[in-house]
Structures are given as structure tokens and as C-alpha cells.
Design an enzyme around this catalytic site. Structure first.
Site, PDB file in Angstrom:
ATOM      1  CG  ASP A 110      -9.559  -0.500   4.202  1.00 20.88           C
ATOM      2  OD1 ASP A 110      -8.993  -0.774   2.999  1.00 20.88           O
ATOM      3  OD2 ASP A 110      -8.750  -0.634   5.117  1.00 20.88           O
TER       4      ASP A 110
ATOM      5  CE  LYS B 292      -3.523  -2.526   1.815  1.00 19.79           C
ATOM      6  NZ  LYS B 292      -4.532  -2.922   3.149  1.00 19.79           N
TER       7      LYS B 292
ATOM      8  CD  GLN C 199      -3.378  -4.354   6.403  1.00 17.98           C
ATOM      9  OE1 GLN C 199      -3.379  -3.684   5.456  1.00 17.98           O
ATOM     10  NE2 GLN C 199      -4.088  -5.629   6.059  1.00 17.98           N
TER      11      GLN C 199
END
Ligand code: NAP
Length: 284
Positions: free
Chosen positions: A121, A54, A98
Site C-alpha cells: 500500500d 483486490k 485492510q
């Protein structure tokens, strides 16, 4: 029939190129780079790889990343404090925590703390609710990538029978909602589905998000179906999908490979979400 490969790497590269242009336009207009904060807690080896990818993607596109590598024993309250600070930081347009988080940290409370406008997200309940109600919202990255992959084939989604195997909050359910929004007739299957094969054989579009290596065999695939394999299963040092690729590719018209299908798109959609959030916060 031998299926055409849906090349996630190539599609991903072309969307990243577009995002590079958009990130540059943002910087030229607002005098700072688009910013994404990435919070990782503990040392899960898979998370290390995902976070590295990422951050690499951010660099490639010209998005500034703010990296937080917190020790396993970090208290939930301290993670919340960091999120609160990032929520108020004008240089941060997207925040990503995460998953999975270490035991003892409440994932739901952590995700709920991120401002929905900065939820890169698309996991916040406000964004999940927006998806359900058809309101403007940040869409979860993997399902958004799945839709882009299907659209890239040129096959129209509207009116098709779409079957999603899997009902997780991060893949199955949102993928089904996005397919519905594209006017597919959607069936969601799961571990309690009776006669799964009867459903999958009716699927013009089949999305497999099960988490079991090569679970979907050739005899479960309708002739000419578009097959999207979300699975990432590691075995004997290799990565396998949820679909038996050699068998399914004999039946499908289009199929995503593993690796090189859904995976690259997930990271790309994260960058896209962040760039779009940045513009949206400026009223665009
Ligand atoms: P998950 O939370 O474990 O969900 C798996 C789903 O599969 C569940 O809904 C489960 O049903 C269903 N299932 C399990 N066994 C089944 C069976 N025998 N028949 C029918 N359905 C069955 O997994 P996930 O997070 O959605 O991820 C799914 C896969 O995608 C994993 O391989 C994961 O690594 C991969 N993934 C890839 C990406 C990417 O970027 N490529 C991103 C996310 C996930 P129940 O609900 O009834 O238990």
C-alpha cells in the site's frame, strides 16, 4: 465546454494486461507466482467489498493471494505475529492490511511492522519518507493512480498549477508530493483553508479528496481544468464523488467519473506495486 471523460476502467484494464505479462515473466523466471497477502480484521462491510475486489484483481492478473480473515477480537500481538511470518515468507512479495482496523488495534504499530519492501500500500513511514525525499519507494496506490489518470490525458503536468483539496496521509499529501515530483506548482487545501474557491479557480489540475458528496461545484472550477474526483460517498444507495459532475464537466477539459475513475485505478496500482516489489526483491 463539455469535458472529456478520463476512463479509469479502460486505463486500469490496460495496466492490468501489462501486469499480467509481468507476473507471467516473473513466474517463468523464478518458478513461482508473485504473491500478495491480504489481512482483514473484523467484518466492516466496505472492507469486505474492497478486499474481494483486490483478491479478484489478483486472480485476473495471475498473482497468488494469501487471504487472512481474522475475527474482530483478534489481539494486536496476533496480527503482528502474522505480519512477522509473512515478512519472512519467500512466497509473499506484498502485504496489505485492510483499514480501518477495529478499535483497540494500533494502526500505526501494525503498518510499521510490515517490511517496507513488502508494503504493497506504500503506507510505511520508510516509503512515505522516500516519497518526500524523491528516493525509490513504493507509492500509495490511490495517488499513484491519480497521476496515471492525469498522464493518460496527454496534458503535461510540468509547470501547471495543481490544487489538491484534502491532506490525508493516504490521498491528499502523497498526491501533492507526486504532483510536485512531476514539476507541478502545488497547493494543498484543507478544512482550514481561507477562500478555497480562490485557490481552486487557479487550478489547471484539481484533485478533490475531501469525502463530502459533490463538494466541488462548477463555479469552483477553472475553464479547461483537468479534474480528478477521488471521493467515494454513498447516499441513497448510490456512489457520489466529491465533485458535482454535471456542473464541473461544463467547465473542465477532462474529468474522472465516479464510479469508473479513480476507484479501479487504486486496485490496479496495488497489483502493480506487488509485481514491482517481487522483481525488486530479486534485484531487478
Ligand atoms: P480524510 O482522511 O477524511 O481527509 C479529508 C480531507 O478533506 C481532510 O484533509 C480535510 O481537511 C479535508 N476537508 C474536509 N472538509 C473540508 C472543507 N470543507 N474544505 C476543504 N477541505 C476539507 O479522507 P481521505 O481518506 O483522504 O479520502 C477522501 C475521499 O476519497 C473520501 O471520499 C474517500 O472515500 C475517498 N477515497 C477514495 C479512494 C478510491 O480508491 N477511489 C481511496 C481513498 C479514499 P482537514 O485535514 O483540515 O480535516
Amino acid at each position: 465546454m463539455s469535458a472529456k471523460i478520463i476512463d479509469g476502467k479502460a486505463l486500469s484494464a490496460s495496466i492490468r494486461e501489462q501486469m499480467k505479462g509481468e507476473a507471467e515473466r516473473f513466474e517463468n523466471t523464478y518458478g513461482r507466482k508473485v504473491g500478495l497477502a491480504v489481512i482483514k480484521v473484523g467484518a466492516n462491510p466496505a472492507s469486505e467489498v474492497y478486499v474481494r475486489n483486490k483478491i479478484k484483481a489478483c486472480e485476473e492478473v495471475g498473482v497468488k493471494s494469501f487471504s487472512y480473515n481474522l475475527p474482530e477480537e483478534t489481539a494486536e500481538a496476533d496480527i503482528i505475529d502474522i505480519i512477522d511470518t509473512l515478512n519472512g515468507d519467500e512466497n509473499v512479495d506484498g502485504i496489505l492490511v485492510q483499514l480501518p482496523l477495529p478499535k483497540g488495534v494500533n494502526e500505526k504499530r501494525i503498518l510499521a511492522r510490515i517490511l517496507p519492501e513488502k508494503d504493497a500500500d506504500g503506507f510505511h513511514a520508510v516509503n512515505a519518507g522516500g516519497l518526500m525525499l524523491g528516493l525509490p519507494c513504493t507509492k500509495p496506490c490511490t495517488p499513484a493512480g491519480i497521476i496515471e489518470l492525469i498522464k493518460s490525458t496527454g496534458v503535461s503536468i510540468a509547470g501547471k498549477n495543481a490544487v489538491v483539496i484534502g491532506r490525508s496521509n493516504i490521498v491528499g499529501k502523497p498526491a501533492a508530493m507526486l504532483l510536485l515530483a512531476e514539476n507541478a506548482t502545488v497547493t494543498i487545501c484543507h478544512s482550514r483553508t481561507a477562500d478555497l474557491k480562490a485557490h481552486t479557480l487557479n487550478a489547471d489540475i484539481l484533485v478533490a479528496a475531501v469525502g463530502i458528496k459533490e463538494f466541488v461545484t462548477g463555479d469552483m472550477v477553472k475553464d479547461g481544468a483537468v479534474v480528478v474526483d477521488v471521493g467515494m460517498n454513498r447516499a441513497d444507495g448510490k456512489l457520489y464523488g466529491d465533485v458535482n459532475y454535471p456542473e464541473a464537466s461544463e467547465k473542465a477539459s477532462y474529468i474522472t467519473p465516479v464510479p469508473g475513475g479513480v476507484g479501479p485505478m487504486t486496485v490496479t496500482m496495488l497489483i502493480k506495486n506487488t509485481v514491482e516489489s517481487a522483481f525488486r526483491c530479486k534485484g531487478n
